[in-house]
Design a protein around this motif. Sequence first.
Motif, mmCIF file in Angstrom:
data_model
loop_
_atom_site.group_PDB
_atom_site.id
_atom_site.type_symbol
_atom_site.label_atom_id
_atom_site.label_comp_id
_atom_site.label_asym_id
_atom_site.label_seq_id
_atom_site.Cartn_x
_atom_site.Cartn_y
_atom_site.Cartn_z
ATOM 1 N N GLU A 35 18.444 -8.047 39.761
ATOM 2 C CA GLU A 35 17.314 -7.605 40.599
ATOM 3 C C GLU A 35 15.964 -7.789 39.908
ATOM 4 O O GLU A 35 14.946 -7.913 40.576
ATOM 5 N N TYR A 36 15.957 -7.774 38.567
ATOM 6 C CA TYR A 36 14.681 -7.841 37.843
ATOM 7 C C TYR A 36 14.301 -9.315 37.644
ATOM 8 O O TYR A 36 14.572 -9.930 36.622
ATOM 9 N N TYR A 37 13.640 -9.847 38.675
ATOM 10 C CA TYR A 37 13.326 -11.284 38.712
ATOM 11 C C TYR A 37 12.195 -11.666 37.745
ATOM 12 O O TYR A 37 11.989 -12.830 37.443
ATOM 13 N N GLY B 194 0.123 -5.093 34.288
ATOM 14 C CA GLY B 194 0.397 -4.311 35.492
ATOM 15 C C GLY B 194 0.664 -2.838 35.213
ATOM 16 O O GLY B 194 0.639 -2.029 36.127
ATOM 17 N N ASN B 195 0.930 -2.493 33.960
ATOM 18 C CA ASN B 195 1.146 -1.093 33.638
ATOM 19 C C ASN B 195 -0.170 -0.351 33.365
ATOM 20 O O ASN B 195 -0.179 0.851 33.119
ATOM 21 N N PHE B 196 -1.293 -1.085 33.414
ATOM 22 C CA PHE B 196 -2.614 -0.455 33.311
ATOM 23 C C PHE B 196 -3.179 -0.238 34.714
ATOM 24 O O PHE B 196 -2.976 -1.084 35.594
ATOM 25 N N GLY C 262 4.453 -11.442 30.357
ATOM 26 C CA GLY C 262 5.155 -10.310 30.948
ATOM 27 C C GLY C 262 4.264 -9.730 32.018
ATOM 28 O O GLY C 262 3.264 -10.334 32.401
ATOM 29 N N SER C 263 4.594 -8.531 32.492
ATOM 30 C CA SER C 263 3.670 -7.954 33.465
ATOM 31 C C SER C 263 3.075 -6.688 32.884
ATOM 32 O O SER C 263 2.782 -5.734 33.583
ATOM 33 N N SER C 264 2.881 -6.701 31.559
ATOM 34 C CA SER C 264 2.337 -5.511 30.887
ATOM 35 C C SER C 264 0.965 -5.137 31.416
ATOM 36 O O SER C 264 0.629 -3.952 31.477
ATOM 37 N N VAL D 231 20.591 0.851 35.417
ATOM 38 C CA VAL D 231 20.003 0.652 34.086
ATOM 39 C C VAL D 231 18.563 1.154 34.056
ATOM 40 O O VAL D 231 18.124 1.811 33.101
ATOM 41 N N THR D 232 17.811 0.874 35.138
ATOM 42 C CA THR D 232 16.413 1.318 35.193
ATOM 43 C C THR D 232 16.338 2.849 35.251
ATOM 44 O O THR D 232 15.459 3.454 34.629
ATOM 45 N N ALA D 233 17.290 3.459 35.959
ATOM 46 C CA ALA D 233 17.343 4.921 35.995
ATOM 47 C C ALA D 233 17.566 5.477 34.590
ATOM 48 O O ALA D 233 16.914 6.436 34.169
ATOM 49 N N ALA E 92 13.970 -4.232 42.078
ATOM 50 C CA ALA E 92 13.642 -4.647 40.706
ATOM 51 C C ALA E 92 13.396 -3.429 39.823
ATOM 52 O O ALA E 92 13.533 -3.492 38.601
ATOM 53 N N TYR E 93 13.021 -2.297 40.454
ATOM 54 C CA TYR E 93 12.769 -1.060 39.708
ATOM 55 C C TYR E 93 13.790 0.024 40.033
ATOM 56 O O TYR E 93 13.605 1.182 39.680
ATOM 57 N N ASP E 94 14.836 -0.349 40.759
ATOM 58 C CA ASP E 94 15.901 0.605 41.085
ATOM 59 C C ASP E 94 17.184 -0.185 41.308
ATOM 60 O O ASP E 94 17.641 -0.353 42.435
ATOM 61 N N LEU F 227 17.315 -0.751 26.334
ATOM 62 C CA LEU F 227 17.508 -0.649 27.790
ATOM 63 C C LEU F 227 16.560 -1.605 28.519
ATOM 64 O O LEU F 227 16.933 -2.223 29.516
ATOM 65 N N PHE F 228 15.333 -1.742 28.014
ATOM 66 C CA PHE F 228 14.416 -2.671 28.672
ATOM 67 C C PHE F 228 14.920 -4.113 28.571
ATOM 68 O O PHE F 228 14.865 -4.862 29.540
ATOM 69 N N GLU F 229 15.441 -4.482 27.388
ATOM 70 C CA GLU F 229 16.049 -5.812 27.235
ATOM 71 C C GLU F 229 17.128 -6.024 28.297
ATOM 72 O O GLU F 229 17.238 -7.096 28.892
ATOM 73 N N ASN G 230 3.410 3.259 36.420
ATOM 74 C CA ASN G 230 2.992 2.422 37.541
ATOM 75 C C ASN G 230 3.180 0.978 37.134
ATOM 76 O O ASN G 230 3.029 0.641 35.958
ATOM 77 N N SER G 231 3.473 0.124 38.088
ATOM 78 C CA SER G 231 3.491 -1.306 37.808
ATOM 79 C C SER G 231 2.734 -2.004 38.936
ATOM 80 O O SER G 231 3.257 -2.186 40.035
ATOM 81 N N TYR G 232 1.474 -2.354 38.637
ATOM 82 C CA TYR G 232 0.601 -2.961 39.653
ATOM 83 C C TYR G 232 1.032 -4.383 39.942
ATOM 84 O O TYR G 232 1.427 -5.127 39.044
HETATM 85 N N1 TRP Z 1 6.292 -3.898 32.260
HETATM 86 C C1 TRP Z 1 7.510 -3.692 32.991
HETATM 87 C C2 TRP Z 1 7.204 -3.765 34.484
HETATM 88 O O1 TRP Z 1 6.242 -3.182 34.935
HETATM 89 C C3 TRP Z 1 8.120 -2.376 32.595
HETATM 90 C C4 TRP Z 1 9.213 -1.827 33.449
HETATM 91 C C5 TRP Z 1 10.246 -2.478 34.026
HETATM 92 C C6 TRP Z 1 9.388 -0.457 33.807
HETATM 93 N N2 TRP Z 1 11.042 -1.611 34.703
HETATM 94 C C7 TRP Z 1 10.552 -0.375 34.582
HETATM 95 C C8 TRP Z 1 8.664 0.697 33.515
HETATM 96 C C9 TRP Z 1 10.986 0.861 35.084
HETATM 97 C C10 TRP Z 1 9.133 1.910 34.018
HETATM 98 C C11 TRP Z 1 10.288 1.996 34.783
HETATM 99 O O2 TRP Z 1 7.902 -4.453 35.200
#
Ligand code: TRP
Length: 317
Positions: free
Chosen positions: A49-51, A161-163, A157-159, A208-210, A201-203, A40-42, A279-281
């Motif tokens: 939307e996921y630029y 940002g997940n910290f 990536g923006s990994s 798919v993100t849901a 980008a997250y909705d 799903l992440f791929e 979270n995605s900082y």
């Molecule tokens: N590292 C990705 C990001 O922060 C992970 C990600 C993308 C993600 N979409 C998401 C994590 C939706 C949780 C929910 O962009």
Amino acid sequence: MIARETAAIPSFAREVEEGISGFPKTLPCKLFYDATGSELFEEITRLPEYYLTRTELAILEEHAAEMVRAAGQNLTVVELGAGTAAKTCSLLRALTRRQMRVSFFPVDISPAALGEARERVSAECPNVSVRPVVADFAEGFGFLRDIRGRKLVLYLGSSIGNFDPESAVKMLSQVRRELAAGDALLLGTDMVKNPSILVPAYDDTQGVTAEFNKNVLRRLNRDLQADFDLDAFRHVALWNPIRSRMEIYLERLRTQMVTLRLLQLTVRIHVGERIHTENSYKYTLPMAHEMLRDAGFNLERSWFDECKWFGLHLGRV
Ligand code: TRP
């Protein structure tokens, strides 16, 4: 014969127990990436939307030659969380034009992804010698010490940002401690921008993100014998301007009890209650500068796309 329950309790059980019984409710983000979640992440990375992924790839393709020139001479490339190394080839190719031998150490927790990385890089850059390293970053970065020569460490990536910012600095400091003077880090950060770009980008409209978010519950149903009703949750993505982050939740549509059989735990989740899953900082250049400085790196240069939506930062030891 007495039938006994023999289902193994997964290592994340304690974290789930704490997160789901507390308030506000949280779930550990490591639950995202089982086989379905990774697929799903791929799919997310290909959404209109996921630029993030395509923007970063374009920056790498456009500036690869400059990046490797700025990084130094006779480099060995190490990529943290390489996955299938889908974004790395332009950098590696630029390096093969500058030095006789290029060694590439993709590091990941998933042996399957590393197998793909090896095949991809061998096919696209035949002059690069690929040496995959299976490692769990929770165990530290000691493997870096075993890799000889001047290193360019990639964390794409923006990994990062997940910290949380403090954990990001802690993690990068750990990396820094295994490096030597002259080594470099190329770090990707997604940049602060208008919420009208960030939120979709997250909705995404296809949902798919849901699905990706709800897959966490599907995983608990399977691995902890829980009975979450996936349709009773709504995916929520909010921009928090104070903490400079996207916040991802699963919001309950009606009050119900949920049982996690393997944990022998029953919890009531109220209507409107949210489970915080990620979270995605998002960074500004000064924030990226500060993070690298606090971790012991000197920010030498940053590259961006035209809109400054995504940044790649070269930090020097
Ligand atoms: N590292 C990705 C990001 O922060 C992970 C990600 C993308 C993600 N979409 C998401 C994590 C939706 C949780 C929910 O962009």
